[in-house]
Design a protein around this motif. Structure first.
Motif, PDB file in Angstrom:
ATOM      1  N   MET A 178      14.293  11.004 -10.369  1.00 53.36           N
ATOM      2  CA  MET A 178      13.052  11.353  -9.681  1.00 53.36           C
ATOM      3  C   MET A 178      12.320  12.492 -10.385  1.00 53.36           C
ATOM      4  SD  MET A 178      14.070  11.034  -5.684  1.00 53.36           S
ATOM      5  CE  MET A 178      15.084   9.677  -5.100  1.00 53.36           C
ATOM      6  N   GLY A 179      13.001  13.159 -11.303  1.00 54.16           N
ATOM      7  CA  GLY A 179      12.355  14.245 -12.028  1.00 54.16           C
ATOM      8  C   GLY A 179      11.390  13.752 -13.088  1.00 54.16           C
ATOM      9  N   GLY A 180      11.471  12.454 -13.423  1.00 54.94           N
ATOM     10  CA  GLY A 180      10.591  11.915 -14.459  1.00 54.94           C
ATOM     11  C   GLY A 180      11.150  12.152 -15.842  1.00 54.94           C
ATOM     12  N   THR A 181      10.511  11.541 -16.840  1.00 52.42           N
ATOM     13  CA  THR A 181      11.014  11.651 -18.208  1.00 52.42           C
ATOM     14  C   THR A 181      10.020  12.316 -19.129  1.00 52.42           C
ATOM     15  OG1 THR A 181      10.050   9.527 -18.773  1.00 52.42           O
ATOM     16  CG2 THR A 181      12.321   9.519 -17.987  1.00 52.42           C
ATOM     17  N   THR A 182       8.799  12.389 -18.696  1.00 55.19           N
ATOM     18  CA  THR A 182       7.732  12.712 -19.638  1.00 55.19           C
ATOM     19  C   THR A 182       6.927  13.903 -19.155  1.00 55.19           C
ATOM     20  OG1 THR A 182       7.572  10.351 -20.056  1.00 55.19           O
ATOM     21  CG2 THR A 182       5.780  11.696 -20.858  1.00 55.19           C
ATOM     22  N   PRO A 183       6.644  14.838 -20.028  1.00 47.83           N
ATOM     23  CA  PRO A 183       5.801  15.965 -19.621  1.00 47.83           C
ATOM     24  C   PRO A 183       4.333  15.559 -19.573  1.00 47.83           C
ATOM     25  CG  PRO A 183       6.423  16.202 -21.911  1.00 47.83           C
ATOM     26  CD  PRO A 183       7.042  14.929 -21.432  1.00 47.83           C
ATOM     27  N   ASP A 189       7.656  14.400 -27.979  1.00 42.32           N
ATOM     28  CA  ASP A 189       6.513  14.029 -27.139  1.00 42.32           C
ATOM     29  C   ASP A 189       5.208  14.440 -27.815  1.00 42.32           C
ATOM     30  OD1 ASP A 189       7.640  12.737 -24.895  1.00 42.32           O
ATOM     31  OD2 ASP A 189       8.374  14.654 -24.169  1.00 42.32           O
ATOM     32  N   ALA A 190       5.243  15.627 -28.435  1.00 43.91           N
ATOM     33  CA  ALA A 190       4.032  16.131 -29.078  1.00 43.91           C
ATOM     34  C   ALA A 190       3.566  15.188 -30.193  1.00 43.91           C
ATOM     35  CB  ALA A 190       4.285  17.529 -29.637  1.00 43.91           C
ATOM     36  N   ASP A 191       4.509  14.592 -30.918  1.00 46.28           N
ATOM     37  CA  ASP A 191       4.153  13.662 -31.994  1.00 46.28           C
ATOM     38  C   ASP A 191       3.422  12.443 -31.430  1.00 46.28           C
ATOM     39  OD1 ASP A 191       5.631  15.321 -33.661  1.00 46.28           O
ATOM     40  OD2 ASP A 191       7.476  14.175 -33.347  1.00 46.28           O
ATOM     41  N   ILE A 192       3.986  11.922 -30.355  1.00 47.02           N
ATOM     42  CA  ILE A 192       3.419  10.704 -29.771  1.00 47.02           C
ATOM     43  C   ILE A 192       2.057  10.993 -29.144  1.00 47.02           C
ATOM     44  CG2 ILE A 192       3.796   8.859 -28.087  1.00 47.02           C
ATOM     45  CD1 ILE A 192       6.847   9.499 -28.435  1.00 47.02           C
ATOM     46  N   LEU A 193       1.979  12.131 -28.443  1.00 45.00           N
ATOM     47  CA  LEU A 193       0.703  12.483 -27.810  1.00 45.00           C
ATOM     48  C   LEU A 193      -0.380  12.694 -28.864  1.00 45.00           C
ATOM     49  CD1 LEU A 193       1.949  14.848 -24.964  1.00 45.00           C
ATOM     50  CD2 LEU A 193       0.970  12.565 -24.722  1.00 45.00           C
ATOM     51  N   ASP A 194       0.015  13.294 -29.991  1.00 43.37           N
ATOM     52  CA  ASP A 194      -0.958  13.504 -31.065  1.00 43.37           C
ATOM     53  C   ASP A 194      -1.459  12.167 -31.597  1.00 43.37           C
ATOM     54  OD1 ASP A 194      -2.273  15.317 -33.084  1.00 43.37           O
ATOM     55  OD2 ASP A 194      -1.158  13.972 -34.401  1.00 43.37           O
ATOM     56  N   ALA A 195      -0.519  11.224 -31.762  1.00 47.19           N
ATOM     57  CA  ALA A 195      -0.928   9.892 -32.238  1.00 47.19           C
ATOM     58  C   ALA A 195      -1.872   9.232 -31.244  1.00 47.19           C
ATOM     59  CB  ALA A 195       0.314   9.017 -32.442  1.00 47.19           C
ATOM     60  N   THR A 252       3.712   5.585 -21.416  1.00 46.24           N
ATOM     61  CA  THR A 252       4.239   6.950 -21.454  1.00 46.24           C
ATOM     62  C   THR A 252       4.899   7.202 -22.800  1.00 46.24           C
ATOM     63  OG1 THR A 252       6.384   6.282 -20.581  1.00 46.24           O
ATOM     64  CG2 THR A 252       4.703   6.928 -18.974  1.00 46.24           C
ATOM     65  N   THR A 253       5.045   8.485 -23.133  1.00 42.18           N
ATOM     66  CA  THR A 253       5.709   8.826 -24.390  1.00 42.18           C
ATOM     67  C   THR A 253       7.145   8.319 -24.403  1.00 42.18           C
ATOM     68  OG1 THR A 253       6.184  10.985 -23.440  1.00 42.18           O
ATOM     69  CG2 THR A 253       4.287  10.837 -24.894  1.00 42.18           C
ATOM     70  N   ALA A 254       7.793   8.374 -23.227  1.00 43.16           N
ATOM     71  CA  ALA A 254       9.189   7.922 -23.157  1.00 43.16           C
ATOM     72  C   ALA A 254       9.281   6.428 -23.470  1.00 43.16           C
ATOM     73  CB  ALA A 254       9.763   8.212 -21.778  1.00 43.16           C
TER      74      ALA A 254
END
Lengths: 186, 213
Positions: free
Chosen positions: A14-19, B29-35, B46-48
């Motif tokens: 429930m905390g999620g995976t992604t910021p 995550d920063a790499d994916i968000l930048d892309a 999502t990045t995940a």
């Protein structure tokens, strides 16, 4: 594996995976989303108002608002492609009308069956389109006018309305350099 | 999960890499968000999820690109191995005639006993490299003839030899080349008999997908 760790794993999900979600889009995208949705919903509403007022038919459907979000807000999304748009609405409408006709004695059951079955059918036919769930639900909770349409609801408005949006999406989404539509047809 | 993998790799850095012989970048995550910022329009992923797709797609691509890249396909056949009793002079001639710098040492049944390299021969002659040997000759060192020209191959060879089977794929070959410094290694069949010689340069050429396509 102990019960405590199972519960802990369960709660951790429930905390999620992604910021945070995907980044905010640029201003140009916002403007084109607005223009597309304005023309798309405007076209459906205008045609409805000028050609179907006074008849038993209607073109406008609440779920078209949701379709406009996908078509003009996320034109790259698999959920927004023509197959999903048309197929999702048409199949869901079919399920919704059938649910109403078979289960109208228990409205809550008809509503639940309509939406759940619409999702399952869209999955199976690779036509998942979230607004389809609303199209199915509207067939059940809709006005007496909607109920009176019977299975005609599947064609008008549930197929014709999305078709008009599709035409507008094809025209508008291919104008900006940064957009194209569709990603796939079928 | 990702961080665990990183830790275990660091902790056992000498262990043979069993999973990722083809290095795979761990995307932040920063790499994916930048892309994603470079792509106009809203991407509903999502990045995940992107990372999971990336890992699976990478594994699939590696399997596709390196499928069929086996030691049996890349090896050079028709190589004549050295019987262990071969004297230094004859062994050296065999290197020259066959145009290789590594030769398997084999018993009468064809089984690999060890590997003899040019370096092994040079060491027996008292030099670390051809250049050193050459300098010794230029300096008028007349002792070359007395440096064990008759030494048997079995006394100079490296044993046991690092070998790979004919079915060895990319990962096994990489691991094997990492375990020894030679330019080639014997390829053996299921019975341990030498069936060919895998040269490092042939392997690298095969790995160079851009040029082979």
């Amino acid at each position: 594996m102990s019960l405590a760790s199972v519960v802990a794993d369960y709660l951790r999900k429930m905390g999620g995976t992604t910021p945070g979600g995907p980044p905010r889009v640029g201003r140009e995208e916002v403007i084109w989303s607005w223009i597309g949705a304005f023309i798309g919903i405007g076209a459906v509403g205008w045609l409805d108002q000028h050609f179907l007022t006074g008849t038993d038919l209607t073109l406008m459907l609440g779920s078209l608002g949701a379709s406009a979000v996908l078509l003009f807000g996320t034109p790259r999304s698999p959920l927004a492609q023509p197959r999903n748009l048309i197929g999702g609405h048409a199949l869901s409408a079919l399920v919704g009308v059938a649910s109403w006709q078979l289960l109208q004695a228990e409205p809550w059951l008809a509503q639940a069956v309509a939406v759940a079955t619409a999702i399952a059918l869209m999955h199976l036919t690779r036509t998942l389109h979230p607004p389809g769930g609303a199209t199915a639900l509207i067939a059940v909770i809709g006005s007496a006018q909607i109920h009176a349409l019977g299975f005609l609801y599947v064609l008008i408005p549930a197929t014709l309305g999305p078709l008009i949006l599709l035409v507008v999406a094809l025209v508008v989404n291919n104008i900006p350099r940064t957009r194209r539509y569709p990603e796939f047809w079928y | 999960m990702a961080s665990m993998t990183t830790n275990s790799t660091t902790a056992t850095e000498d262990a043979a890499p069993d999973a990722d012989a083809v290095p795979e970048l761990e995307l932040a995550d920063a790499d994916i968000l930048d892309a994603m910022r470079h792509i106009p329009g809203y991407l509903d992923i999502t990045t995940a999820d992107f990372r999971i797709i990336y890992h699976l797609a990478h594994a699939h691509a590696v399997a596709r690109l390196f499928h069929g890249l086996t030691a049996g396909r890349l090896m050079r056949t028709g190589i004549t191995g050295l019987p262990p009793a071969t004297p230094l002079g004859a062994a050296a001639r065999s290197f020259v005639e066959q145009g290789v710098k590594t030769l398997p040492v084999i018993d009468p049944d064809g089984r690999v006993l060890g590997v003899l390299t040019e370096t092994d021969v040079l060491r027996q002659l008292g030099a670390a490299s051809f250049l050193e040997l050459l300098l010794q000759l230029l300096d008028g060192d007349g002792t070359l003839g007395d440096r064990g020209q008759d030494t048997a191959t079995s006394a100079m060879m490296t044993t046991p030899a690092v070998t790979v089977t004919e079915h060895a794929g990319l990962r096994e070959i990489m691991t094997a080349f990492r375990r020894h410094a030679g330019r080639g290694m014997p390829v053996v069949d299921a019975q341990g008999r030498c069936s060919g010689l895998l040269l490092r340069k042939d392997f690298l050429t095969a790995c160079h997908l851009d040029e082979s396509q």
